[in-house]
Design a protein around this motif. Sequence first.
Motif, PDB file in Angstrom:
ATOM      1  N   TRP A 221      64.761 116.893  54.309  1.00 39.97           N
ATOM      2  CA  TRP A 221      65.990 117.398  54.926  1.00 39.97           C
ATOM      3  C   TRP A 221      67.144 117.474  53.938  1.00 39.97           C
ATOM      4  CZ3 TRP A 221      65.700 120.220  58.927  1.00 39.97           C
ATOM      5  CH2 TRP A 221      64.637 120.038  59.821  1.00 39.97           C
ATOM      6  N   GLU A 222      67.156 116.600  52.963  1.00 41.55           N
ATOM      7  CA  GLU A 222      68.184 116.689  51.927  1.00 41.55           C
ATOM      8  C   GLU A 222      68.123 118.048  51.227  1.00 41.55           C
ATOM      9  OE1 GLU A 222      69.759 114.283  47.944  1.00 41.55           O
ATOM     10  OE2 GLU A 222      67.887 113.692  48.934  1.00 41.55           O
ATOM     11  N   THR A 223      66.921 118.533  51.013  1.00 39.00           N
ATOM     12  CA  THR A 223      66.729 119.820  50.336  1.00 39.00           C
ATOM     13  C   THR A 223      66.941 121.006  51.257  1.00 39.00           C
ATOM     14  OG1 THR A 223      65.097 118.794  48.863  1.00 39.00           O
ATOM     15  CG2 THR A 223      65.066 121.200  49.013  1.00 39.00           C
ATOM     16  N   ASN A 224      66.580 120.872  52.532  1.00 37.47           N
ATOM     17  CA  ASN A 224      66.479 122.051  53.401  1.00 37.47           C
ATOM     18  C   ASN A 224      67.481 122.147  54.553  1.00 37.47           C
ATOM     19  OD1 ASN A 224      63.846 123.380  52.375  1.00 37.47           O
ATOM     20  ND2 ASN A 224      63.270 121.240  52.631  1.00 37.47           N
ATOM     21  N   ILE A 225      68.224 121.105  54.824  1.00 33.60           N
ATOM     22  CA  ILE A 225      69.010 121.083  56.061  1.00 33.60           C
ATOM     23  C   ILE A 225      70.067 122.191  56.112  1.00 33.60           C
ATOM     24  CG2 ILE A 225      70.768 119.404  55.271  1.00 33.60           C
ATOM     25  CD1 ILE A 225      70.496 118.145  58.125  1.00 33.60           C
ATOM     26  N   LEU A 226      70.678 122.497  54.995  1.00 34.52           N
ATOM     27  CA  LEU A 226      71.723 123.522  55.000  1.00 34.52           C
ATOM     28  C   LEU A 226      71.154 124.909  55.295  1.00 34.52           C
ATOM     29  CD1 LEU A 226      73.972 122.373  52.000  1.00 34.52           C
ATOM     30  CD2 LEU A 226      74.308 121.977  54.445  1.00 34.52           C
ATOM     31  N   SER A 227      69.949 125.171  54.826  1.00 32.26           N
ATOM     32  CA  SER A 227      69.340 126.476  55.111  1.00 32.26           C
ATOM     33  C   SER A 227      68.962 126.579  56.585  1.00 32.26           C
ATOM     34  CB  SER A 227      68.109 126.698  54.217  1.00 32.26           C
ATOM     35  OG  SER A 227      67.095 125.751  54.501  1.00 32.26           O
ATOM     36  N   TYR A 228      68.585 125.474  57.214  1.00 30.70           N
ATOM     37  CA  TYR A 228      68.314 125.474  58.657  1.00 30.70           C
ATOM     38  C   TYR A 228      69.584 125.812  59.426  1.00 30.70           C
ATOM     39  CZ  TYR A 228      63.581 123.452  58.673  1.00 30.70           C
ATOM     40  OH  TYR A 228      62.235 123.235  58.542  1.00 30.70           O
ATOM     41  N   ASP A 230      72.195 127.469  58.431  1.00 30.71           N
ATOM     42  CA  ASP A 230      72.566 128.873  58.226  1.00 30.71           C
ATOM     43  C   ASP A 230      71.629 129.823  58.961  1.00 30.71           C
ATOM     44  OD1 ASP A 230      74.629 128.056  56.620  1.00 30.71           O
ATOM     45  OD2 ASP A 230      73.531 128.319  54.735  1.00 30.71           O
ATOM     46  N   THR A 231      70.333 129.547  58.922  1.00 31.09           N
ATOM     47  CA  THR A 231      69.333 130.470  59.468  1.00 31.09           C
ATOM     48  C   THR A 231      69.201 130.362  60.982  1.00 31.09           C
ATOM     49  OG1 THR A 231      68.071 130.279  57.403  1.00 31.09           O
ATOM     50  CG2 THR A 231      66.943 131.260  59.290  1.00 31.09           C
ATOM     51  N   LEU A 232      69.214 129.135  61.503  1.00 29.92           N
ATOM     52  CA  LEU A 232      68.929 128.919  62.923  1.00 29.92           C
ATOM     53  C   LEU A 232      70.175 128.615  63.755  1.00 29.92           C
ATOM     54  CD1 LEU A 232      65.687 126.737  62.597  1.00 29.92           C
ATOM     55  CD2 LEU A 232      65.869 129.217  62.903  1.00 29.92           C
ATOM     56  N   ASN A 233      71.324 128.558  63.090  1.00 38.07           N
ATOM     57  CA  ASN A 233      72.587 128.311  63.797  1.00 38.07           C
ATOM     58  C   ASN A 233      72.493 127.042  64.660  1.00 38.07           C
ATOM     59  OD1 ASN A 233      75.260 128.866  64.519  1.00 38.07           O
ATOM     60  ND2 ASN A 233      74.618 129.959  66.382  1.00 38.07           N
ATOM     61  N   CYS A 234      72.013 125.962  64.050  1.00 35.29           N
ATOM     62  CA  CYS A 234      71.813 124.705  64.777  1.00 35.29           C
ATOM     63  C   CYS A 234      72.639 123.595  64.129  1.00 35.29           C
ATOM     64  CB  CYS A 234      70.336 124.344  64.794  1.00 35.29           C
ATOM     65  SG  CYS A 234      69.609 124.158  63.143  1.00 35.29           S
ATOM     66  N   PHE A 252      76.736 115.061  52.043  1.00 34.00           N
ATOM     67  CA  PHE A 252      77.001 115.965  53.160  1.00 34.00           C
ATOM     68  C   PHE A 252      78.322 115.651  53.878  1.00 34.00           C
ATOM     69  CE2 PHE A 252      72.311 116.021  52.769  1.00 34.00           C
ATOM     70  CZ  PHE A 252      72.141 117.374  52.528  1.00 34.00           C
ATOM     71  N   ASN A 253      79.136 114.836  53.263  1.00 31.16           N
ATOM     72  CA  ASN A 253      80.409 114.457  53.867  1.00 31.16           C
ATOM     73  C   ASN A 253      81.266 115.696  54.143  1.00 31.16           C
ATOM     74  OD1 ASN A 253      82.376 112.632  54.794  1.00 31.16           O
ATOM     75  ND2 ASN A 253      83.449 112.737  52.831  1.00 31.16           N
ATOM     76  N   GLY A 254      81.781 115.773  55.358  1.00 36.61           N
ATOM     77  CA  GLY A 254      82.642 116.890  55.718  1.00 36.61           C
ATOM     78  C   GLY A 254      81.940 118.013  56.436  1.00 36.61           C
ATOM     79  N   ASN A 255      80.621 117.990  56.496  1.00 38.16           N
ATOM     80  CA  ASN A 255      79.884 119.029  57.224  1.00 38.16           C
ATOM     81  C   ASN A 255      79.830 118.640  58.705  1.00 38.16           C
ATOM     82  OD1 ASN A 255      77.838 120.736  58.370  1.00 38.16           O
ATOM     83  ND2 ASN A 255      77.081 121.137  56.298  1.00 38.16           N
ATOM     84  N   ASN A 256      80.539 119.393  59.530  1.00 38.50           N
ATOM     85  CA  ASN A 256      80.647 119.019  60.951  1.00 38.50           C
ATOM     86  C   ASN A 256      79.414 119.391  61.773  1.00 38.50           C
ATOM     87  OD1 ASN A 256      80.905 121.780  61.171  1.00 38.50           O
ATOM     88  ND2 ASN A 256      82.988 121.750  61.995  1.00 38.50           N
ATOM     89  N   LYS A 257      78.413 119.947  61.127  1.00 40.46           N
ATOM     90  CA  LYS A 257      77.156 120.256  61.826  1.00 40.46           C
ATOM     91  C   LYS A 257      76.067 119.224  61.540  1.00 40.46           C
ATOM     92  CE  LYS A 257      78.006 125.244  62.000  1.00 40.46           C
ATOM     93  NZ  LYS A 257      79.331 125.163  61.316  1.00 40.46           N
ATOM     94  N   ILE A 258      76.430 118.186  60.804  1.00 38.21           N
ATOM     95  CA  ILE A 258      75.481 117.108  60.501  1.00 38.21           C
ATOM     96  C   ILE A 258      76.144 115.775  60.840  1.00 38.21           C
ATOM     97  CG2 ILE A 258      74.041 115.994  58.759  1.00 38.21           C
ATOM     98  CD1 ILE A 258      74.247 118.552  57.086  1.00 38.21           C
ATOM     99  N   HIS A 259      75.572 115.061  61.804  1.00 42.32           N
ATOM    100  CA  HIS A 259      76.029 113.703  62.077  1.00 42.32           C
ATOM    101  C   HIS A 259      75.037 112.744  61.443  1.00 42.32           C
ATOM    102  CE1 HIS A 259      78.062 110.451  64.305  1.00 42.32           C
ATOM    103  NE2 HIS A 259      76.872 109.893  64.220  1.00 42.32           N
ATOM    104  N   LEU A 260      75.487 112.102  60.371  1.00 46.27           N
ATOM    105  CA  LEU A 260      74.641 111.165  59.624  1.00 46.27           C
ATOM    106  C   LEU A 260      74.929 109.739  60.057  1.00 46.27           C
ATOM    107  CD1 LEU A 260      74.777 112.453  55.945  1.00 46.27           C
ATOM    108  CD2 LEU A 260      72.706 111.896  57.180  1.00 46.27           C
ATOM    109  N   THR A 261      73.877 108.953  60.211  1.00 45.91           N
ATOM    110  CA  THR A 261      74.039 107.550  60.567  1.00 45.91           C
ATOM    111  C   THR A 261      72.839 106.761  60.068  1.00 45.91           C
ATOM    112  OG1 THR A 261      74.326 105.997  62.408  1.00 45.91           O
ATOM    113  CG2 THR A 261      72.990 107.959  62.842  1.00 45.91           C
TER     114      THR A 261
END
Length: 383
Positions: A221-228, A230-234, A252-261
């Motif tokens: 996911w570190e490698t691919n999450i941003l492409s998901y 962009d592509t799937l609007n998720c 990924f700090n500041g990306n409001n489409k990823i909640h990391l915990t």
Amino acid sequence: MSVMNTEKKKLHIIFAGGGTGGHLFPAIAIYESISKKSMQKDFELKTLFIGSKSGVERSVLPELNLPTTYIPIKGFQRHFNIKNLLKNLILPLRILSSYFKCLFIFLKFKPDIVIGTGSYVSAIPLMVARHLKIPFFLQEQNVIPGWVTKYFSESAVTVFTSFQETSRYIKNTTYTGIPLRESLREIEKDEAANFFELDKDRKTIFIFGGSQGSIAINRYWETNILSYIDTLNCQFIWQTGIKDYFRLKEKFNGNNKIHLTPFIHEIEYAYSAADIVICRAGALTLAELSFFGKPSILIPLPIAAENHQEVNARLFEKINAARIVLQSELAGSKLFETISKIINDDNLLVEMGNNARKLYISSASNKIAESIIKYAEKNVWED
């Protein structure tokens, strides 16, 4: 003239299990049910959890204010490298130290019953219980029982199983389903999304690699999450485990489409917010998926003993409640293709979720608690 004995009945129980959430949370669920019944049936319950210093219980049990003591045991390291080889070389010393610490704990606490929920953490307390002739119960989460369950099953009062198929591998079983915590409840999707500060109208994927995280899943996911995104609007809820959390948080700090915990204590919010879950295939995880009725893509842990996670996962795949992507297939495009086919097909999401819910077995912890209390009535509280 006889005098009625009005002294309140007492029950001392040691819970042994942990290392991972899959072994810890069933113990907590059983504790919750027995605790509730102690108030209903008016007996005094005293409990103690025995866990590992390196397990997930180190952070979970203090949050619940449950009496706990830790032993220095660690599991056998299956990955071969110098660091793990050294850990395995000192394992006999850890076993010996843990045994004598458990012996001291038992003599001081004086348990009437011991409940083991599997993993290396439970092995030493169960060994001490057997040596001291203290009755013990086992709870096995997986279809194929782990080595601890196999080794101690014949000495146990019974083995509570999560799957009927487990009786093919060991005797002395009682089928109950897997116990889930009382705190688990379905939450409105909008409320759950707001809890993670996510968009309630966007498709949400919940990803995790078990309570301690997974290096392989995190790397993917570190490698691919941003492409998901962009592509799937998720958007994503991503439980990373503590080891990778700070590095990934910074990236990924500041990306409001990823909640990391690193870990989610309120797991019911994550499941309720999710449209699909991508995770390992431990039995507790599958029970939670069925409770919440969530479609999933399962990535079985390849080094799980006797490949039990894939065996678990095939049961969900068989009834179209899940898809399976092997860890070895993460290098290719299979996971992306699988998610793409499911995530925007609302009918398929509902169908898979409904199929998952069919596998849910209610009241497992209550059945286990009832069985243990009946045993206590005959063997602990007898006049």
